[in-house]
Scaffold this motif. Structure first.
Motif, PDB file in Angstrom:
ATOM      1  N   UNK A  45       0.826  -1.213   0.000  1.00  0.00           N
ATOM      2  CA  UNK A  45       0.000   0.000   0.000  1.00  0.00           C
ATOM      3  C   UNK A  45       0.861   1.263   0.000  1.00  0.00           C
ATOM      4  N   UNK A  46       2.119   1.149  -0.413  1.00  0.00           N
ATOM      5  CA  UNK A  46       3.073   2.266  -0.521  1.00  0.00           C
ATOM      6  C   UNK A  46       3.341   2.952   0.811  1.00  0.00           C
ATOM      7  N   UNK A  47       3.409   2.178   1.867  1.00  0.00           N
ATOM      8  CA  UNK A  47       3.793   2.705   3.170  1.00  0.00           C
ATOM      9  C   UNK A  47       5.242   2.331   3.452  1.00  0.00           C
ATOM     10  N   UNK A  48       5.926   3.211   4.156  1.00  0.00           N
ATOM     11  CA  UNK A  48       7.277   2.936   4.634  1.00  0.00           C
ATOM     12  C   UNK A  48       7.150   2.709   6.135  1.00  0.00           C
ATOM     13  N   UNK A  49       7.555   1.547   6.594  1.00  0.00           N
ATOM     14  CA  UNK A  49       7.490   1.225   8.018  1.00  0.00           C
ATOM     15  C   UNK A  49       8.902   1.246   8.604  1.00  0.00           C
ATOM     16  N   UNK A  50       9.103   2.048   9.641  1.00  0.00           N
ATOM     17  CA  UNK A  50      10.384   2.107  10.354  1.00  0.00           C
ATOM     18  C   UNK A  50      10.167   1.384  11.675  1.00  0.00           C
ATOM     19  N   UNK A  51      10.770   0.238  11.836  1.00  0.00           N
ATOM     20  CA  UNK A  51      10.594  -0.594  13.036  1.00  0.00           C
ATOM     21  C   UNK A  51       9.114  -0.806  13.343  1.00  0.00           C
ATOM     22  N   UNK A  52       8.297  -0.979  12.288  1.00  0.00           N
ATOM     23  CA  UNK A  52       6.890  -1.285  12.452  1.00  0.00           C
ATOM     24  C   UNK A  52       5.968  -0.081  12.466  1.00  0.00           C
ATOM     25  N   UNK A  53       6.500   1.147  12.489  1.00  0.00           N
ATOM     26  CA  UNK A  53       5.665   2.344  12.516  1.00  0.00           C
ATOM     27  C   UNK A  53       5.741   3.050  11.167  1.00  0.00           C
ATOM     28  N   UNK A  54       4.569   3.482  10.660  1.00  0.00           N
ATOM     29  CA  UNK A  54       4.518   4.149   9.360  1.00  0.00           C
ATOM     30  C   UNK A  54       5.170   5.525   9.447  1.00  0.00           C
ATOM     31  N   UNK A  55       6.013   5.840   8.448  1.00  0.00           N
ATOM     32  CA  UNK A  55       6.669   7.138   8.368  1.00  0.00           C
ATOM     33  C   UNK A  55       6.584   7.642   6.931  1.00  0.00           C
ATOM     34  N   UNK A  65      15.603   3.577  -1.595  1.00  0.00           N
ATOM     35  CA  UNK A  65      17.024   3.229  -1.726  1.00  0.00           C
ATOM     36  C   UNK A  65      17.861   4.452  -2.091  1.00  0.00           C
ATOM     37  N   UNK A  66      17.323   5.358  -2.909  1.00  0.00           N
ATOM     38  CA  UNK A  66      18.042   6.593  -3.234  1.00  0.00           C
ATOM     39  C   UNK A  66      18.203   7.476  -2.004  1.00  0.00           C
ATOM     40  N   UNK A  67      17.175   7.556  -1.177  1.00  0.00           N
ATOM     41  CA  UNK A  67      17.259   8.344   0.056  1.00  0.00           C
ATOM     42  C   UNK A  67      18.308   7.742   0.984  1.00  0.00           C
ATOM     43  N   UNK A  68      18.316   6.416   1.103  1.00  0.00           N
ATOM     44  CA  UNK A  68      19.296   5.747   1.968  1.00  0.00           C
ATOM     45  C   UNK A  68      20.706   5.984   1.446  1.00  0.00           C
ATOM     46  N   UNK A  69      20.880   5.872   0.152  1.00  0.00           N
ATOM     47  CA  UNK A  69      22.207   6.083  -0.440  1.00  0.00           C
ATOM     48  C   UNK A  69      22.683   7.516  -0.216  1.00  0.00           C
ATOM     49  N   UNK A  70      21.787   8.478  -0.390  1.00  0.00           N
ATOM     50  CA  UNK A  70      22.165   9.886  -0.213  1.00  0.00           C
ATOM     51  C   UNK A  70      22.470  10.221   1.241  1.00  0.00           C
ATOM     52  N   UNK A  71      21.939   9.448   2.180  1.00  0.00           N
ATOM     53  CA  UNK A  71      22.144   9.750   3.596  1.00  0.00           C
ATOM     54  C   UNK A  71      23.554   9.400   4.068  1.00  0.00           C
ATOM     55  N   UNK A  72      24.212   8.474   3.376  1.00  0.00           N
ATOM     56  CA  UNK A  72      25.566   8.083   3.779  1.00  0.00           C
ATOM     57  C   UNK A  72      25.612   6.892   4.716  1.00  0.00           C
ATOM     58  N   UNK A  97       6.357  -8.568  -0.785  1.00  0.00           N
ATOM     59  CA  UNK A  97       6.283  -9.196  -2.107  1.00  0.00           C
ATOM     60  C   UNK A  97       5.678  -8.287  -3.175  1.00  0.00           C
ATOM     61  N   UNK A  98       4.634  -7.566  -2.885  1.00  0.00           N
ATOM     62  CA  UNK A  98       3.965  -6.742  -3.890  1.00  0.00           C
ATOM     63  C   UNK A  98       4.216  -5.251  -3.695  1.00  0.00           C
ATOM     64  N   UNK A  99       5.306  -4.916  -3.040  1.00  0.00           N
ATOM     65  CA  UNK A  99       5.633  -3.497  -2.828  1.00  0.00           C
ATOM     66  C   UNK A  99       6.016  -2.851  -4.154  1.00  0.00           C
ATOM     67  N   UNK A 100       5.744  -1.583  -4.257  1.00  0.00           N
ATOM     68  CA  UNK A 100       5.999  -0.828  -5.481  1.00  0.00           C
ATOM     69  C   UNK A 100       7.501  -0.720  -5.752  1.00  0.00           C
ATOM     70  N   UNK A 101       7.866  -0.983  -7.003  1.00  0.00           N
ATOM     71  CA  UNK A 101       9.275  -0.833  -7.393  1.00  0.00           C
ATOM     72  C   UNK A 101       9.689   0.636  -7.317  1.00  0.00           C
ATOM     73  N   UNK A 102       8.783   1.539  -7.677  1.00  0.00           N
ATOM     74  CA  UNK A 102       9.071   2.973  -7.623  1.00  0.00           C
ATOM     75  C   UNK A 102       9.375   3.409  -6.187  1.00  0.00           C
ATOM     76  N   UNK A 103       8.576   2.932  -5.231  1.00  0.00           N
ATOM     77  CA  UNK A 103       8.819   3.250  -3.825  1.00  0.00           C
ATOM     78  C   UNK A 103      10.149   2.668  -3.372  1.00  0.00           C
ATOM     79  N   UNK A 104      10.443   1.449  -3.783  1.00  0.00           N
ATOM     80  CA  UNK A 104      11.722   0.828  -3.414  1.00  0.00           C
ATOM     81  C   UNK A 104      12.894   1.638  -3.935  1.00  0.00           C
ATOM     82  N   UNK A 105      12.821   2.056  -5.183  1.00  0.00           N
ATOM     83  CA  UNK A 105      13.912   2.843  -5.772  1.00  0.00           C
ATOM     84  C   UNK A 105      14.055   4.185  -5.065  1.00  0.00           C
ATOM     85  N   UNK A 106      12.923   4.817  -4.739  1.00  0.00           N
ATOM     86  CA  UNK A 106      12.968   6.115  -4.057  1.00  0.00           C
ATOM     87  C   UNK A 106      13.590   5.989  -2.669  1.00  0.00           C
TER      88      UNK A 106
END
Length: 151
Positions: free
Chosen positions: A71-81, A119-126, A108-117
């Motif tokens: 559903x295009x949610x990002x969960x950080x340790x189980x909490x939506x952010x 991963x880009x944020x994680x990469x930019x964070x260092x 399994x059915x998470x959006x590829x666009x969300x995954x790429x976005x």
């Protein structure tokens, strides 16, 4: 501009001396080339700004897990952010003396666009302690009732 002639008998000169004209044109050309601004190529990326909202989930100093839902949610340790909170959490995790492990697990059915976005944020964070987890769930491929291949 002086006119030059072929004879010294007092007759009028018929040809124009082109050397001073060429010199002036070359100086003007060089001045135009110098004054043209240098073309720079840049790729502008709009990264989300971190937000310091009080409802932001805490950052564990040992291990943090990011889960992406269908559903295009990002969960950080189980909490939506949201994206801004993700940037804030990643920056906070880099302030610890020992950087906590960051685990990434898209469902399994998470959006590829969300995954790429994300991963880009994680990469930019260092972040340097980063790993993919949960891949063992997909070790056996279920083709949904396809016929077995004969050897």
């Amino acid at each position: 501009m002086a006119l030059s002639g072929g004879s010294d008998d007092g007759s009028p000169m018929m040809e124009m001396n082109m050397t001073p004209l060429i010199d002036v044109l070359l100086v003007l050309l060089i001045m135009f080339i110098i004054t043209i601004p240098v073309a720079t190529h840049a790729v502008n990326i709009d990264l989300p700004a971190p937000s310091n909202t009080p409802d932001q989930p805490p950052v564990d100093p040992i291990k943090n897990k990011i889960v992406l839902t269908p559903t295009d949610q990002i969960l950080w340790n189980g909490q939506a952010i949201n994206d801004n909170q993700l940037v804030g959490n990643l920056q906070q995790s880099l302030t610890y003396a020992v950087e906590p492990e960051l685990q990434f697990e898209p469902e399994a059915n998470a959006s590829y666009d969300l995954s790429a976005r994300v991963l880009n944020i994680i990469k930019a964070s260092g972040v340097t302690k980063f790993g993919f987890v949960g891949n063992e769930k997909y070790r056996q491929f279920d083709c949904g009732g396809c016929a077995p291949v004969a050897n």
